[in-house]
Enzyme design. Sequence first.
Site, PDB file in Angstrom:
ATOM      1  N   THR A  14     -11.019  -3.936  -1.681  1.00 13.17           N
ATOM      2  CA  THR A  14     -10.968  -5.111  -0.802  1.00 13.17           C
ATOM      3  C   THR A  14     -10.812  -4.683   0.661  1.00 13.17           C
ATOM      4  O   THR A  14     -11.565  -5.113   1.531  1.00 13.17           O
ATOM      5  CB  THR A  14      -9.779  -6.011  -1.205  1.00 13.17           C
ATOM      6  OG1 THR A  14      -9.906  -6.313  -2.594  1.00 13.17           O
ATOM      7  CG2 THR A  14      -9.772  -7.311  -0.418  1.00 13.17           C
ATOM      8  N   LYS A 106       2.070  -0.511   1.716  1.00 12.63           N
ATOM      9  CA  LYS A 106       3.453  -0.900   2.056  1.00 12.63           C
ATOM     10  C   LYS A 106       4.466  -0.223   1.162  1.00 12.63           C
ATOM     11  O   LYS A 106       5.534   0.169   1.598  1.00 12.63           O
ATOM     12  CB  LYS A 106       3.606  -2.425   2.001  1.00 12.63           C
ATOM     13  CG  LYS A 106       3.402  -3.026   0.638  1.00 12.63           C
ATOM     14  CD  LYS A 106       2.795  -4.390   0.697  1.00 12.63           C
ATOM     15  CE  LYS A 106       1.323  -4.299   1.001  1.00 12.63           C
ATOM     16  NZ  LYS A 106       0.563  -5.497   0.699  1.00 12.63           N
ATOM     17  N   GLU A 130       0.015  -0.309  10.481  1.00 13.20           N
ATOM     18  CA  GLU A 130       0.038  -1.711  10.922  1.00 13.20           C
ATOM     19  C   GLU A 130      -0.359  -2.678   9.805  1.00 13.20           C
ATOM     20  O   GLU A 130       0.208  -3.768   9.673  1.00 13.20           O
ATOM     21  CB  GLU A 130      -0.904  -1.880  12.121  1.00 13.20           C
ATOM     22  CG  GLU A 130      -0.920  -3.261  12.722  1.00 13.20           C
ATOM     23  CD  GLU A 130       0.429  -3.650  13.313  1.00 13.20           C
ATOM     24  OE1 GLU A 130       0.785  -3.122  14.366  1.00 13.20           O
ATOM     25  OE2 GLU A 130       1.134  -4.494  12.712  1.00 13.20           O
ATOM     26  N   ILE A 137      -1.293  -9.620  11.217  1.00  8.62           N
ATOM     27  CA  ILE A 137      -0.279  -9.868  12.261  1.00  8.62           C
ATOM     28  C   ILE A 137       0.208  -8.523  12.809  1.00  8.62           C
ATOM     29  O   ILE A 137       0.690  -7.694  12.047  1.00  8.62           O
ATOM     30  CB  ILE A 137       0.935 -10.652  11.703  1.00  8.62           C
ATOM     31  CG1 ILE A 137       0.489 -11.967  11.058  1.00  8.62           C
ATOM     32  CG2 ILE A 137       1.959 -10.904  12.801  1.00  8.62           C
ATOM     33  CD1 ILE A 137       1.631 -12.735  10.390  1.00  8.62           C
ATOM     34  N   GLU A 190      -1.992  -8.860  -5.212  1.00  7.39           N
ATOM     35  CA  GLU A 190      -1.943  -7.433  -5.500  1.00  7.39           C
ATOM     36  C   GLU A 190      -2.528  -7.217  -6.893  1.00  7.39           C
ATOM     37  O   GLU A 190      -2.551  -8.133  -7.718  1.00  7.39           O
ATOM     38  CB  GLU A 190      -0.491  -6.947  -5.478  1.00  7.39           C
ATOM     39  CG  GLU A 190       0.098  -6.870  -4.083  1.00  7.39           C
ATOM     40  CD  GLU A 190      -0.462  -5.717  -3.260  1.00  7.39           C
ATOM     41  OE1 GLU A 190      -0.363  -4.570  -3.691  1.00  7.39           O
ATOM     42  OE2 GLU A 190      -1.027  -5.993  -2.186  1.00  7.39           O
ATOM     43  N   LYS A 205       7.603  -5.073   2.341  1.00  6.26           N
ATOM     44  CA  LYS A 205       7.308  -5.404   3.740  1.00  6.26           C
ATOM     45  C   LYS A 205       8.601  -5.521   4.553  1.00  6.26           C
ATOM     46  O   LYS A 205       8.689  -5.053   5.688  1.00  6.26           O
ATOM     47  CB  LYS A 205       6.519  -6.713   3.833  1.00  6.26           C
ATOM     48  CG  LYS A 205       5.107  -6.564   3.295  1.00  6.26           C
ATOM     49  CD  LYS A 205       4.427  -7.916   3.173  1.00  6.26           C
ATOM     50  CE  LYS A 205       3.138  -7.774   2.391  1.00  6.26           C
ATOM     51  NZ  LYS A 205       2.605  -9.051   1.929  1.00  6.26           N
TER      52      LYS A 205
HETATM   53  N1  LIG Z   1      -5.843  -6.759  -0.277  1.00  6.41           N
HETATM   54  C1  LIG Z   1      -5.087  -7.121   0.743  1.00  6.41           C
HETATM   55  O1  LIG Z   1      -5.185  -8.235   1.239  1.00  6.41           O
HETATM   56  C2  LIG Z   1      -4.085  -6.158   1.322  1.00  6.41           C
HETATM   57  C3  LIG Z   1      -3.315  -6.537   2.439  1.00  6.41           C
HETATM   58  C4  LIG Z   1      -2.416  -5.628   3.012  1.00  6.41           C
HETATM   59  C5  LIG Z   1      -2.297  -4.354   2.460  1.00  6.41           C
HETATM   60  N2  LIG Z   1      -3.045  -4.014   1.362  1.00  6.41           N
HETATM   61  C6  LIG Z   1      -2.862  -2.679   0.803  1.00  6.41           C
HETATM   62  O2  LIG Z   1      -4.078  -1.963   0.941  1.00  6.41           O
HETATM   63  C7  LIG Z   1      -4.214  -1.044  -0.140  1.00  6.41           C
HETATM   64  C8  LIG Z   1      -5.556  -1.301  -0.830  1.00  6.41           C
HETATM   65  O3  LIG Z   1      -5.572  -2.608  -1.360  1.00  6.41           O
HETATM   66  P1  LIG Z   1      -6.910  -3.295  -1.915  1.00  6.41           P
HETATM   67  O4  LIG Z   1      -6.586  -4.734  -2.103  1.00  6.41           O
HETATM   68  O5  LIG Z   1      -8.081  -2.915  -1.061  1.00  6.41           O
HETATM   69  O6  LIG Z   1      -7.041  -2.592  -3.353  1.00  6.41           O
HETATM   70  P2  LIG Z   1      -8.308  -2.567  -4.330  1.00  6.41           P
HETATM   71  O7  LIG Z   1      -9.278  -3.633  -3.971  1.00  6.41           O
HETATM   72  O8  LIG Z   1      -7.770  -2.491  -5.713  1.00  6.41           O
HETATM   73  O9  LIG Z   1      -9.022  -1.167  -3.990  1.00  6.41           O
HETATM   74  C9  LIG Z   1      -8.440   0.056  -4.307  1.00  6.41           C
HETATM   75  C10 LIG Z   1      -9.452   1.164  -4.027  1.00  6.41           C
HETATM   76  O10 LIG Z   1      -8.840   2.430  -4.246  1.00  6.41           O
HETATM   77  C11 LIG Z   1      -9.655   3.227  -5.093  1.00  6.41           C
HETATM   78  N3  LIG Z   1      -8.809   4.115  -5.897  1.00  6.41           N
HETATM   79  C12 LIG Z   1      -7.885   3.789  -6.833  1.00  6.41           C
HETATM   80  N4  LIG Z   1      -7.342   4.901  -7.360  1.00  6.41           N
HETATM   81  C13 LIG Z   1      -7.950   5.947  -6.756  1.00  6.41           C
HETATM   82  C14 LIG Z   1      -7.825   7.348  -6.896  1.00  6.41           C
HETATM   83  N5  LIG Z   1      -6.986   7.914  -7.768  1.00  6.41           N
HETATM   84  N6  LIG Z   1      -8.620   8.139  -6.115  1.00  6.41           N
HETATM   85  C15 LIG Z   1      -9.482   7.585  -5.219  1.00  6.41           C
HETATM   86  N7  LIG Z   1      -9.625   6.256  -5.043  1.00  6.41           N
HETATM   87  C16 LIG Z   1      -8.877   5.452  -5.813  1.00  6.41           C
HETATM   88  C17 LIG Z   1     -10.406   2.239  -5.945  1.00  6.41           C
HETATM   89  O11 LIG Z   1     -11.583   2.858  -6.457  1.00  6.41           O
HETATM   90  P3  LIG Z   1     -12.699   2.037  -7.324  1.00  6.41           P
HETATM   91  O12 LIG Z   1     -13.434   1.202  -6.299  1.00  6.41           O
HETATM   92  O13 LIG Z   1     -13.550   3.078  -7.919  1.00  6.41           O
HETATM   93  O14 LIG Z   1     -11.907   1.232  -8.305  1.00  6.41           O
HETATM   94  C18 LIG Z   1     -10.686   1.128  -4.942  1.00  6.41           C
HETATM   95  O15 LIG Z   1     -11.852   1.420  -4.193  1.00  6.41           O
HETATM   96  C19 LIG Z   1      -2.977  -1.270  -1.024  1.00  6.41           C
HETATM   97  O16 LIG Z   1      -1.989  -0.338  -0.672  1.00  6.41           O
HETATM   98  C20 LIG Z   1      -2.527  -2.673  -0.673  1.00  6.41           C
HETATM   99  O17 LIG Z   1      -1.145  -2.870  -0.883  1.00  6.41           O
HETATM  100  C21 LIG Z   1      -3.928  -4.877   0.802  1.00  6.41           C
END
Ligand SMILES: NC(=O)c1ccc[n+]([C@@H]2O[C@H](COP(=O)([O-])OP(=O)(O)OC[C@H]3O[C@@H](n4cnc5c(N)ncnc54)[C@H](OP(=O)(O)O)[C@@H]3O)[C@@H](O)[C@H]2O)c1
Length: 365
Positions: A14, A106, A130, A137, A190, A205
């Site tokens: 995402t 986080k 950030e 924000i 999440e 957070k």
């Molecule tokens: N989503 C939000 O709105 C948001 C907001 C603030 C912070 N965050 C933080 O941002 C981070 C990512 O969130 P997300 O929502 O983008 O998660 P996500 O959609 O589940 O994406 C996770 C990504 O990481 C990859 N991944 C997982 N395990 C891996 C490994 N062992 N080696 C290499 N790549 C790996 C996955 O690969 P595949 O594509 O192959 O599955 C996927 O591309 C998290 O820490 C989350 O807490 C997210």
Amino acid sequence: VEIRVGIGLIGCGTVGSSVAEQLLLANAEIEKRTGVRFALRRIAVRSMRAERAAWIPQALLTDDARSVADDPEIDLLVECAGSGLNAADIVERAISRSAHVITANKELIATQGPRLAALAAAYRVTLSYEAAACGAIPIVRVLKDALAGDEVVSIAGVMNGTTTSILHAMEQGTEYAAALAQSQRMGYAESDPANDVEGFDAAHKLALLMQLAFGAPVLSTQIGCAGITGITPTCIARASELGYRLRLIAAAKRSSGGLRAEVHPALIKADHPFARTRGPENVVRVVTRNAGALTFSGKGAGGSATASAVLGDIVGAMKVIGGREVKRNGAHAGGAFASSASIAAYFDDRMRLSDSAEYPVWAEN
Ligand SMILES: NC(=O)c1ccc[n+]([C@@H]2O[C@H](COP(=O)([O-])OP(=O)(O)OC[C@H]3O[C@@H](n4cnc5c(N)ncnc54)[C@H](OP(=O)(O)O)[C@@H]3O)[C@@H](O)[C@H]2O)c1
């Protein structure tokens, strides 16, 4: 002198895919803003077989995150993978060869931030996060830079969009399970929804923000936490009759006795900014000794909103690497708290309503 910065991205979900899109498709625009040339060199993912957007070059992809962290051609590592990998290992490896690091994780900062910040300081690299608190924000910058000359007294807010979505949908008569599924479809939840609904995400957070606001090495494991799974349609209806709404509140303050902090559902007067939150909107209220009360609101989750914060950190790190800005690491000064200080519960002394006694009433102090 032309400086070419090599960027390695860990995670392309995402948040990561939105970051990659900007780095690949808005490359020239970002170079103009930073005055630094850069290239996205590698993207680590879990599965090489998963379908990706057409604009992601296959040649950049790898399923070996460690090889990206160790790659000497990568000056800046951007971690957007989250719980699917050992992020601490990846981040430490990169820092230990003097690469700069940005993370949206986080949990990593809330459990290991003080240690990683010390490591980054020792290697003289930036560690920026950030996006890890409240998505778009810019609250980390506010605490770290804008309020660095003031003293933060309290910080509180609605910091988890999934619980807000669920509670708001329940106010409209939607069932809990349907409301959760809807939030997951929108990309706000999440990957493990327990993190959201049990309050752990908000606690991460809050710990991260407390580290900056109070200069104290607070970890999320020290913060008492109650989620929203026990809230029934009857609780919501009763709160509404009394002129309140329920929201999951994360709150912390410093008092003469030390720090207090807690994540807990609370009753909030219906016209208060915390109560008026919908969906992914986060609201953070910071009270300082000199500036008084400041309120920040905006999208706390979602791919492009969160990527905006990551991109801001990338631009900042590139300016440091390009020598156009000095590195500004470190938390808010003035932290006179022992690292082992225990943190008292925030809501202990709060008013309760006799017919909704399980939830404290939010009060502004
Ligand atoms: N989503 C939000 O709105 C948001 C907001 C603030 C912070 N965050 C933080 O941002 C981070 C990512 O969130 P997300 O929502 O983008 O998660 P996500 O959609 O589940 O994406 C996770 C990504 O990481 C990859 N991944 C997982 N395990 C891996 C490994 N062992 N080696 C290499 N790549 C790996 C996955 O690969 P595949 O594509 O192959 O599955 C996927 O591309 C998290 O820490 C989350 O807490 C997210």
